[in-house]
Design a protein around this motif. Structure first.
Motif, PDB file in Angstrom:
ATOM      1  N   PHE A  75      -8.222   2.071  -8.762  1.00  0.00           N
ATOM      2  CA  PHE A  75      -6.913   1.591  -8.322  1.00  0.00           C
ATOM      3  C   PHE A  75      -6.557   2.115  -6.938  1.00  0.00           C
ATOM      4  O   PHE A  75      -5.788   1.496  -6.214  1.00  0.00           O
ATOM      5  CB  PHE A  75      -5.842   1.983  -9.338  1.00  0.00           C
ATOM      6  CG  PHE A  75      -5.603   0.921 -10.383  1.00  0.00           C
ATOM      7  CD1 PHE A  75      -6.602   0.028 -10.710  1.00  0.00           C
ATOM      8  CD2 PHE A  75      -4.387   0.816 -11.030  1.00  0.00           C
ATOM      9  CE1 PHE A  75      -6.395  -0.953 -11.669  1.00  0.00           C
ATOM     10  CE2 PHE A  75      -4.164  -0.163 -11.989  1.00  0.00           C
ATOM     11  CZ  PHE A  75      -5.167  -1.050 -12.305  1.00  0.00           C
ATOM     12  N   GLY A  76      -7.093   3.262  -6.562  1.00  0.00           N
ATOM     13  CA  GLY A  76      -6.844   3.767  -5.215  1.00  0.00           C
ATOM     14  C   GLY A  76      -7.373   2.818  -4.160  1.00  0.00           C
ATOM     15  O   GLY A  76      -6.704   2.518  -3.165  1.00  0.00           O
ATOM     16  N   GLY A  77      -8.591   2.318  -4.386  1.00  0.00           N
ATOM     17  CA  GLY A  77      -9.165   1.346  -3.463  1.00  0.00           C
ATOM     18  C   GLY A  77      -8.403   0.037  -3.464  1.00  0.00           C
ATOM     19  O   GLY A  77      -8.150  -0.560  -2.411  1.00  0.00           O
ATOM     20  N   ALA A  78      -8.019  -0.415  -4.667  1.00  0.00           N
ATOM     21  CA  ALA A  78      -7.269  -1.672  -4.764  1.00  0.00           C
ATOM     22  C   ALA A  78      -5.914  -1.565  -4.078  1.00  0.00           C
ATOM     23  O   ALA A  78      -5.435  -2.523  -3.457  1.00  0.00           O
ATOM     24  CB  ALA A  78      -7.089  -2.055  -6.234  1.00  0.00           C
ATOM     25  N   ARG A 176       1.609 -12.514  -8.939  1.00  0.00           N
ATOM     26  CA  ARG A 176       2.479 -11.919  -7.921  1.00  0.00           C
ATOM     27  C   ARG A 176       3.790 -11.400  -8.501  1.00  0.00           C
ATOM     28  O   ARG A 176       4.394 -10.475  -7.946  1.00  0.00           O
ATOM     29  CB  ARG A 176       2.769 -12.916  -6.796  1.00  0.00           C
ATOM     30  CG  ARG A 176       3.439 -14.205  -7.229  1.00  0.00           C
ATOM     31  CD  ARG A 176       3.929 -14.992  -6.004  1.00  0.00           C
ATOM     32  NE  ARG A 176       2.864 -15.187  -5.038  1.00  0.00           N
ATOM     33  CZ  ARG A 176       2.054 -16.242  -5.004  1.00  0.00           C
ATOM     34  NH1 ARG A 176       2.183 -17.180  -5.924  1.00  0.00           N
ATOM     35  NH2 ARG A 176       1.136 -16.358  -4.088  1.00  0.00           N
ATOM     36  N   THR A 177       4.221 -11.957  -9.654  1.00  0.00           N
ATOM     37  CA  THR A 177       5.467 -11.462 -10.249  1.00  0.00           C
ATOM     38  C   THR A 177       5.341 -10.010 -10.689  1.00  0.00           C
ATOM     39  O   THR A 177       6.348  -9.300 -10.780  1.00  0.00           O
ATOM     40  CB  THR A 177       5.880 -12.323 -11.459  1.00  0.00           C
ATOM     41  OG1 THR A 177       4.787 -12.410 -12.391  1.00  0.00           O
ATOM     42  CG2 THR A 177       6.285 -13.714 -11.036  1.00  0.00           C
ATOM     43  N   TYR A 178       4.134  -9.556 -10.964  1.00  0.00           N
ATOM     44  CA  TYR A 178       3.921  -8.148 -11.314  1.00  0.00           C
ATOM     45  C   TYR A 178       4.427  -7.255 -10.190  1.00  0.00           C
ATOM     46  O   TYR A 178       5.073  -6.232 -10.422  1.00  0.00           O
ATOM     47  CB  TYR A 178       2.431  -7.913 -11.573  1.00  0.00           C
ATOM     48  CG  TYR A 178       2.044  -6.468 -11.836  1.00  0.00           C
ATOM     49  CD1 TYR A 178       2.065  -5.940 -13.119  1.00  0.00           C
ATOM     50  CD2 TYR A 178       1.636  -5.645 -10.791  1.00  0.00           C
ATOM     51  CE1 TYR A 178       1.700  -4.624 -13.362  1.00  0.00           C
ATOM     52  CE2 TYR A 178       1.266  -4.323 -11.019  1.00  0.00           C
ATOM     53  CZ  TYR A 178       1.298  -3.820 -12.303  1.00  0.00           C
ATOM     54  OH  TYR A 178       0.935  -2.515 -12.531  1.00  0.00           O
ATOM     55  N   PHE A 179       4.147  -7.649  -8.962  1.00  0.00           N
ATOM     56  CA  PHE A 179       4.554  -6.856  -7.805  1.00  0.00           C
ATOM     57  C   PHE A 179       5.992  -7.156  -7.393  1.00  0.00           C
ATOM     58  O   PHE A 179       6.726  -6.260  -6.978  1.00  0.00           O
ATOM     59  CB  PHE A 179       3.600  -7.109  -6.641  1.00  0.00           C
ATOM     60  CG  PHE A 179       2.184  -6.722  -6.952  1.00  0.00           C
ATOM     61  CD1 PHE A 179       1.774  -5.401  -6.861  1.00  0.00           C
ATOM     62  CD2 PHE A 179       1.271  -7.678  -7.364  1.00  0.00           C
ATOM     63  CE1 PHE A 179       0.476  -5.040  -7.169  1.00  0.00           C
ATOM     64  CE2 PHE A 179      -0.033  -7.328  -7.671  1.00  0.00           C
ATOM     65  CZ  PHE A 179      -0.436  -6.006  -7.576  1.00  0.00           C
ATOM     66  N   GLU A 180       6.385  -8.416  -7.514  1.00  0.00           N
ATOM     67  CA  GLU A 180       7.745  -8.788  -7.131  1.00  0.00           C
ATOM     68  C   GLU A 180       8.787  -8.092  -7.995  1.00  0.00           C
ATOM     69  O   GLU A 180       9.901  -7.805  -7.536  1.00  0.00           O
ATOM     70  CB  GLU A 180       7.912 -10.309  -7.225  1.00  0.00           C
ATOM     71  CG  GLU A 180       7.131 -11.069  -6.163  1.00  0.00           C
ATOM     72  CD  GLU A 180       7.136 -12.564  -6.385  1.00  0.00           C
ATOM     73  OE1 GLU A 180       6.702 -13.291  -5.477  1.00  0.00           O
ATOM     74  OE2 GLU A 180       7.570 -13.010  -7.480  1.00  0.00           O
ATOM     75  N   LYS A 181       8.442  -7.789  -9.243  1.00  0.00           N
ATOM     76  CA  LYS A 181       9.374  -7.111 -10.150  1.00  0.00           C
ATOM     77  C   LYS A 181       9.269  -5.589 -10.074  1.00  0.00           C
ATOM     78  O   LYS A 181       9.941  -4.881 -10.815  1.00  0.00           O
ATOM     79  CB  LYS A 181       9.140  -7.579 -11.587  1.00  0.00           C
ATOM     80  CG  LYS A 181       9.601  -9.012 -11.841  1.00  0.00           C
ATOM     81  CD  LYS A 181       9.670  -9.312 -13.326  1.00  0.00           C
ATOM     82  CE  LYS A 181      10.295 -10.674 -13.585  1.00  0.00           C
ATOM     83  NZ  LYS A 181      10.491 -10.936 -15.032  1.00  0.00           N
ATOM     84  N   GLY A 182       8.413  -5.099  -9.198  1.00  0.00           N
ATOM     85  CA  GLY A 182       8.343  -3.657  -8.991  1.00  0.00           C
ATOM     86  C   GLY A 182       7.077  -2.988  -9.469  1.00  0.00           C
ATOM     87  O   GLY A 182       6.958  -1.758  -9.393  1.00  0.00           O
ATOM     88  N   GLY A 183       6.109  -3.748  -9.961  1.00  0.00           N
ATOM     89  CA  GLY A 183       4.843  -3.167 -10.383  1.00  0.00           C
ATOM     90  C   GLY A 183       4.030  -2.683  -9.194  1.00  0.00           C
ATOM     91  O   GLY A 183       4.121  -3.234  -8.095  1.00  0.00           O
ATOM     92  N   THR A 184       3.241  -1.645  -9.400  1.00  0.00           N
ATOM     93  CA  THR A 184       2.407  -1.095  -8.336  1.00  0.00           C
ATOM     94  C   THR A 184       1.025  -0.761  -8.890  1.00  0.00           C
ATOM     95  O   THR A 184       0.759  -0.899 -10.085  1.00  0.00           O
ATOM     96  CB  THR A 184       3.010   0.196  -7.744  1.00  0.00           C
ATOM     97  OG1 THR A 184       2.866   1.267  -8.703  1.00  0.00           O
ATOM     98  CG2 THR A 184       4.478   0.016  -7.402  1.00  0.00           C
ATOM     99  N   LEU A 185       0.160  -0.283  -7.997  1.00  0.00           N
ATOM    100  CA  LEU A 185      -1.133   0.269  -8.389  1.00  0.00           C
ATOM    101  C   LEU A 185      -1.162   1.777  -8.139  1.00  0.00           C
ATOM    102  O   LEU A 185      -2.230   2.379  -8.042  1.00  0.00           O
ATOM    103  CB  LEU A 185      -2.264  -0.412  -7.611  1.00  0.00           C
ATOM    104  CG  LEU A 185      -2.430  -1.912  -7.833  1.00  0.00           C
ATOM    105  CD1 LEU A 185      -3.621  -2.438  -7.033  1.00  0.00           C
ATOM    106  CD2 LEU A 185      -2.596  -2.249  -9.307  1.00  0.00           C
TER     107      LEU A 185
END
Length: 249
Positions: A75-78, A176-185
């Motif tokens: 996940f660090g690379g991603a 993209r909704t994963y990130f739009e709602k505040g999700g991160t890696l």
């Protein structure tokens, strides 16, 4: 370099597997899609060039290659790739992941959320290296036995998409909704447990993790993870299990 904003972003993390990375990128590029596709390959291989991304991949105009100069983890690379491609980040899709040696489907990784006691027990097991080594050995025997059984079974047709708790970490598709709602890696461990991190993040955001057997990914299992029973790997497993137990359970 600023990359174009495409409808679909595919991130591949390479670690000393140039042939498999090239095959994966080529297969992805050959797919017929309704959306534009851009591929980012993060090369976690050592800076001495051993096992790095092949020249054919680096020269592909549809592929962006990033070389951090050190191993950042999965996940660090991603996360580095996302920082570069911010704005076109791809709920969570878990495809059928077939191991090449047996054809076993590694998804669903977890159908339901594990009990807290199970996570804490794992944390204790992984805290003692000899115990962890025995546990991993027994786990390896179990999985190899299941592989043998699977080889004797006739191939099955794809079933229906179903909601699950966690996807297998070798390939995860994030909408993209994963990130739009505040999700991160921004995972708090170097290796192991990324599946639970994604599952817990999706649950917190009210998103669905969907197992889709109609999409098939071929997986060369453990091709980059040699020596899974050494002390360094055991330490990473211990750190991840403690992080997950503390953060989510």
């Amino acid at each position: 370099m600023e990359t174009a904003r495409d409808d679909l972003l595919l991130i591949c993390v390479n670690y000393r597997k140039p042939v498999e990375t090239a095959r994966f990128v080529s297969s992805a590029r050959e797919q017929t899609l309704n959306s534009a596709l851009h591929v980012i390959v993060v090369d976690n291989s050592p800076p001495d060039g051993e096992g790095g991304v092949p020249e054919a991949v680096r020269d592909d105009p549809h592929v962006t290659t990033i070389a951090p100069g050190k191993n950042l983890g999965y996940f660090g690379g991603a996360a580095v790739a996302l920082d570069i491609h911010r704005g076109s980040e791809p709920a969570v899709l878990a495809p059928s992941i077939r191991t090449l040696n047996s054809g076993v489907d590694q998804n669903p990784y977890m159908r339901v959320r594990p009990d807290a006691w199970r996570i804490r027990l794992n944390s204790r097991i992984f805290s003692i290296y000899p115990v962890d080594a025995v546990y991993q050995g027994l786990s390896w025997i179990k999985h190899r036995s299941l592989d043998g059984v699977a080889k004797e079974r006739p191939a099955t047709t794809a079933g229906f998409a179903t909601k699950i708790y966690a996807p297998h970490g070798s390939f995860i598709a994030l909408h993209r909704t994963y990130f739009e709602k505040g999700g991160t890696l921004d995972y708090g461990a170097f290796l192991f447990g990324e599946e639970i991190f994604v599952a817990e993040t999706a649950s917190r955001l009210g998103l669905t993790v969907l197992y889709e057997p109609g999409v098939v990914i071929e997986h060369t299992e453990r091709s980059t993870a040699k020596g899974l029973w050494n002390r360094d790997i055991s330490r990473y497993r211990r750190q991840a299990s403690r992080y997950l137990a503390r953060k989510f359970f």
